[in-house]
Motif scaffolding. Structure first.
Motif, PDB file in Angstrom:
ATOM      1  N   LEU A   1       8.754  -4.171  -8.605  1.00 61.53           N
ATOM      2  CA  LEU A   1       7.588  -3.489  -8.038  1.00 61.53           C
ATOM      3  C   LEU A   1       8.026  -2.414  -7.052  1.00 61.53           C
ATOM      4  O   LEU A   1       7.521  -1.283  -7.084  1.00 61.53           O
ATOM      5  CB  LEU A   1       6.666  -4.508  -7.357  1.00 61.53           C
ATOM      6  CG  LEU A   1       5.414  -3.960  -6.684  1.00 61.53           C
ATOM      7  CD1 LEU A   1       4.507  -3.265  -7.681  1.00 61.53           C
ATOM      8  CD2 LEU A   1       4.671  -5.103  -5.976  1.00 61.53           C
TER       9      LEU A   1
ATOM     10  N   ALA B   1       2.427  -6.185  -9.872  1.00 62.61           N
ATOM     11  CA  ALA B   1       1.885  -6.892  -8.700  1.00 62.61           C
ATOM     12  C   ALA B   1       0.969  -8.039  -9.127  1.00 62.61           C
ATOM     13  O   ALA B   1       1.019  -9.131  -8.544  1.00 62.61           O
ATOM     14  CB  ALA B   1       1.136  -5.920  -7.794  1.00 62.61           C
TER      15      ALA B   1
ATOM     16  N   VAL C   1       2.656  -0.430 -11.575  1.00 67.96           N
ATOM     17  CA  VAL C   1       2.754  -1.161 -10.306  1.00 67.96           C
ATOM     18  C   VAL C   1       1.659  -2.211 -10.217  1.00 67.96           C
ATOM     19  O   VAL C   1       1.901  -3.321  -9.732  1.00 67.96           O
ATOM     20  CB  VAL C   1       2.754  -0.253  -9.050  1.00 67.96           C
ATOM     21  CG1 VAL C   1       3.992   0.612  -8.989  1.00 67.96           C
ATOM     22  CG2 VAL C   1       1.515   0.579  -8.919  1.00 67.96           C
TER      23      VAL C   1
END
Length: 159
Positions: free
Chosen positions: A27, A71, A67
């Motif tokens: 990430l 996440a 991302v």
């Protein structure tokens, strides 16, 4: 961290934590590369301006979606996702661009960085495989494929 409910998805807690730590590095790399690519999109100049401006935009949009996916997988494993610049700086292998390099150097830097993110994803894969964590393995496979293809396309543009 489970927000009051235990997690029982068939992956032991210690393995979930190890996978989430690896995904946190992924990430951080992805977010830092997103920021760098966006910066280069804004600041590229020269005869390849239009081509690179559009290419970098496509790349940072893909990274922005990635991302969120990474996440959310960290959260599904029951761990908090890092979300600050300080956390990302401590986890990433991507070097920030503090200057505006020429377009050719932008291409070379982004190609190297795409490869670095692919290596980070690949380094987490054995943890997911050992834990029988197919969703993470699938995510990592997709990320490796995307970063390797993007690096190839960037290398093809470099002289």
């Amino acid at each position: 961290m489970t927000d009051g409910m235990s997690i029982n998805i068939g992956i032991p807690e210690e393995k979930r934590k190890a996978i989430a730590e690896g995904l946190s590095r992924l990430l951080a790399d992805t977010y830092t590369l997103y920021l760098k690519t966006h910066n280069f999109h804004w600041n590229v100049t020269g005869p390849m301006f239009n081509t690179l401006h559009l290419m970098f935009e496509t790349q940072y949009n893909e990274l922005a979606l990635a991302v969120d996916t990474v996440a959310e997988r960290i959260r599904a494993l029951g761990e908090p996702a890092p979300g600050s610049y300080a956390q990302f700086a401590g986890l990433t292998v991507i070097k920030e661009a503090t200057e505006v390099p020429p377009a050719e150097e932008m291409i070379r830097e982004l190609a190297r960085d795409q490869e670095a993110v692919a290596r980070t994803a690949r380094s987490v894969f054995p943890l997911a495989e050992e834990a029988n964590d197919q969703p993470t393995a699938d995510l990592l496979t997709q990320r490796m494929q995307t970063h390797e293809k993007t690096a190839w396309m960037l290398r093809a543009m470099a002289s």
